[in-house]
Write a protein that holds these residues in place. Structure first.
Motif, mmCIF file in Angstrom:
data_model
loop_
_atom_site.group_PDB
_atom_site.id
_atom_site.type_symbol
_atom_site.label_atom_id
_atom_site.label_comp_id
_atom_site.label_asym_id
_atom_site.label_seq_id
_atom_site.Cartn_x
_atom_site.Cartn_y
_atom_site.Cartn_z
ATOM 1 N N ASN A 111 0.827 -1.203 0.000
ATOM 2 C CA ASN A 111 0.000 0.000 0.000
ATOM 3 C C ASN A 111 0.865 1.258 0.000
ATOM 4 O O ASN A 111 0.616 2.203 -0.751
ATOM 5 C CB ASN A 111 -0.923 0.017 1.221
ATOM 6 C CG ASN A 111 -1.977 -1.081 1.157
ATOM 7 O OD1 ASN A 111 -2.159 -1.742 0.128
ATOM 8 N ND2 ASN A 111 -2.663 -1.301 2.269
ATOM 9 N N GLY A 173 -2.956 -7.175 -3.425
ATOM 10 C CA GLY A 173 -3.757 -6.045 -3.870
ATOM 11 C C GLY A 173 -5.067 -6.504 -4.480
ATOM 12 O O GLY A 173 -6.140 -6.020 -4.120
ATOM 13 N N ASN B 114 -5.324 -0.428 -5.115
ATOM 14 C CA ASN B 114 -4.640 -0.352 -3.830
ATOM 15 C C ASN B 114 -5.067 0.851 -3.005
ATOM 16 O O ASN B 114 -5.032 0.807 -1.782
ATOM 17 C CB ASN B 114 -3.126 -0.359 -4.037
ATOM 18 C CG ASN B 114 -2.593 -1.757 -4.230
ATOM 19 O OD1 ASN B 114 -2.557 -2.555 -3.293
ATOM 20 N ND2 ASN B 114 -2.204 -2.082 -5.446
#
Lengths: 200, 200
Positions: A111, A173, B114
DNA sequence: TATAAAAAATACTAGACGGTATGTTTTTAA
DNA sequence: TTAAAAACATACCGTCTAGTATTTTTTATA
């Protein structure tokens, strides 16, 4: 020494709470106000310990994130045993161990990479260090496998390591899009097939 | 009809400029003000065409992003020829075709996934649709390979497709950490090895 | 050319943002 | 015991945010 202890405790509290919030809501949209609300301390405390939000971000990366990857994905690679088994158990075992929360919100390191690595070189460098150490551990394991004649010597360890890391971070993801684990099962299936083909 | 044309043109302008900004700086931190500054129009124009920023985000996903993935990664899978060659050329060919900008900022779809897929179900659904269609195209190609006896029939097409997509999206994120293409070369190397092992 | 509707401009909220300045309290060391 | 320093609290600043209300300009049609 009591003062230093309390100071350390406060810093750790800020670290813990901010990590949670960054993980849940992203780095940019988590404000210093929100973080300090979660700690039940005030902004004054924050700016006493950190010179900026960026400063905190860098410490989160080099402490919290680094430790997570070490514990979950790097240290296990240095255990004794069959190289192929270690690969399989480390990758698929970690995936299977994730909580619902961790599945929903993906990999905190990934992230960070996707959110801020292309905006600040300082973040880039700190995150790259983790990936490089992960990769080095994988290469080390694969080289051992080649010596022990369990890994095909003609395959590039760097290429395998990169492919393994990429697919792992990728699926963490993509899992965000789903509400069940089918995609993870398929991934583990595909991974298993891949690892099986690394044999000497 | 001229009015409708102009309206369409304005919407496309907003779409184009906002996509660029989302791609460069992320969705959340790109404000409506910044977008409209880039279009040389005003906020009034924006809220005439879109009811909210979220509304624009959904249209970016289902038009711009969807089209990108179709053109780059899905349509090529339906061409004639050897299945293994098509796989290899589509994946590594696309990676090699990326501009410096695209390498630096990663995959715009993956960035969306994401950044916001775990926060809003509407985004999740729109993004999932693209991934599912990509996966379906891969599975279709792999099934053809099995029929033509170029792909090992014992391997799960779904697993292979998921693994291919995961690794591709993963490496596009990880590339953000580097300033050269070594990681992409290693990935292509690893991918080539993987595809080679899918043979019947 | 008058009129209605669409397109866009302008001006404005109310709240959140990172960060600072300046307090007050607690701890440490002499 | 006292003074300095560390640990925090409080109040605030200028800027940015998504979104709204209102007005002006452009266009289509009758």
């Amino acid at each position: 020494m009591e003062q230093k202890q309390k100071s350390e405790l406060t810093k750790q509290l800020i670290l813990d709470e901010s990590f949670k919030l960054f993980y849940q809501n992203g780095f940019k949209t988590t404000s210093v106000d929100k973080i300090m609300k979660a700690t039940n301390l005030t902004k004054g405390a924050f700016y006493h310990h950190y010179k900026s939000k960026k400063d905190l971000g860098l410490e989160i990366i080099s402490s919290t994130l680094q430790k997570r990857v070490y514990d979950g994905m790097i240290t296990p690679l240095y255990q004794d045993g069959n190289v192929l088994d270690i690969l399989e158990s480390t990758f698929s075992g970690r995936l299977k161990s994730f909580s619902l929360f961790a599945k929903k919100h993906g990999c905190p390191m990934n992230n960070f990479i996707n959110e801020i690595a292309d905006e600040e070189e300082a973040y880039q460098i700190a995150l790259k260090r983790i990936i490089e150490e992960w990769k080095a551990a994988l290469v080390h394991l694969l080289e051992r496998g080649k010596k022990e004649n369990t890994i095909n010597k003609s395959y590039s360890s760097n290429a395998i390591a990169t492919y393994l890391i990429s697919s792992f971070e990728g699926v963490r993801g993509i899992r965000k899009l789903y509400n069940d684990d089918q995609i993870l099962d398929e991934y583990i299936n595909g991974l298993s097939l891949y690892i099986d083909q690394l044999k000497a």
